[in-house]
Design a protein around this motif. Structure first.
Motif, mmCIF file in Angstrom:
data_model
loop_
_atom_site.group_PDB
_atom_site.id
_atom_site.type_symbol
_atom_site.label_atom_id
_atom_site.label_comp_id
_atom_site.label_asym_id
_atom_site.label_seq_id
_atom_site.Cartn_x
_atom_site.Cartn_y
_atom_site.Cartn_z
ATOM 1 N N GLY A 52 0.788 -1.226 0.000
ATOM 2 C CA GLY A 52 0.000 0.000 0.000
ATOM 3 C C GLY A 52 0.816 1.270 0.000
ATOM 4 N N CYS A 53 1.995 1.247 0.615
ATOM 5 C CA CYS A 53 2.802 2.466 0.722
ATOM 6 C C CYS A 53 3.356 2.919 -0.622
ATOM 7 N N VAL A 54 3.365 2.036 -1.624
ATOM 8 C CA VAL A 54 3.810 2.427 -2.967
ATOM 9 C C VAL A 54 2.727 2.129 -4.005
ATOM 10 N N GLY A 55 1.478 2.177 -3.577
ATOM 11 C CA GLY A 55 0.367 2.113 -4.515
ATOM 12 C C GLY A 55 -0.006 0.745 -5.025
ATOM 13 N N LEU A 56 0.481 -0.323 -4.390
ATOM 14 C CA LEU A 56 0.132 -1.672 -4.829
ATOM 15 C C LEU A 56 -0.927 -2.258 -3.904
ATOM 16 N N SER A 57 -2.085 -2.540 -4.458
ATOM 17 C CA SER A 57 -3.141 -3.225 -3.720
ATOM 18 C C SER A 57 -3.740 -4.293 -4.624
ATOM 19 N N ILE A 58 -4.291 -5.314 -4.012
ATOM 20 C CA ILE A 58 -4.821 -6.446 -4.756
ATOM 21 C C ILE A 58 -6.323 -6.275 -4.944
#
Length: 223
Positions: A206-212
């Motif tokens: 989440g801290c670098v914009g990656l979410s599933i």
């Protein structure tokens, strides 16, 4: 000891074999999930290195969707064309065409760290507007880091924050989230190996914009 932890040699660390299995389960989630149009703009691919033959996960995401449908098609076609010494193992994505898209996008990769024995998130920006340097931490904060994470990441510095090093496959400079604090975060969870990367991405990505996509979690019982 938790029954789930019995699946691991030494929870929450992963052996190479356990990481390979976690990657396979994660890839199955993506293949089976009912993602609809999301599959066109968010791609997950299970890959192997050509040298050692070890598995890793690649995730590709367009940073900002074009409003024009034709431009979107070109952008999707261009995703992932700058890959290095890698071999595609399995992909459920639409076929790549010979046309090149020029929309900015990010490539995330999940590799097993040989020292920490934890998954490590690498990421690279591509096709930024003219005059912007892709290998620039300010660009990372501008394009990837959500506002609520910025001050915390900057305060963390290199340890537990955003670091830079030669990419583990291509040796090209790339960014990664240092894994030194991942062990403590994962210890708070009790999960089977089939869910390991889902939990891990929830903690690290989440801290670098990656979410599933939530559809991948909803299909859990089918795997």
């Amino acid at each position: 000891m938790s029954r789930c932890h019995d699946e691991y040699q030494q929870w929450p660390f992963l052996s190479q074999e356990e990481f390979e299995l976690a990657c396979a389960f994660f890839d199955q989630r993506y293949v089976r999930a009912s993602l609809g149009p999301t599959r066109q703009i968010f791609k997950i691919r299970s890959r192997r290195t050509l040298t050692a033959g070890t598995s890793y996960i690649e995730v590709l995401r367009i940073l900002q969707l074009p409003e024009d449908g034709d431009e979107l098609s070109l952008a999707l076609a261009g995703l992932g064309k700058s890959g290095g010494d890698i071999d595609l193992v399995n992909s459920t994505d639409v076929d790549m065409t010979e046309e090149d898209g020029d929309e900015p996008y990010v490539t995330y990769e999940i590799h097993l760290h040989p020292t920490y024995r934890m998954p490590t998130l690498w990421f690279m920006l591509h096709d930024l507007p003219m005059g912007e340097n892709s290998f620039n931490v300010d660009a990372v904060y501008r394009y990837l880091v959500p506002p609520e994470y910025k001050s915390r990441l900057r305060a963390a510095g290199v340890t537990g924050g955003i670091s830079a090093a030669p990419h583990p496959i291509t040796d090209v400079p790339a960014f990664f989230i240092h894994p030194c604090q991942t062990k403590e975060a994962m210890e708070n969870f009790d999960c089977p190996i089939k869910n390991y990367l889902m939990i891990w991405i929830g903690l690290v990505g989440g801290c670098v914009g990656l979410s599933i996509p939530p559809e991948m979690a909803r299909d859990e019982e089918e795997i």
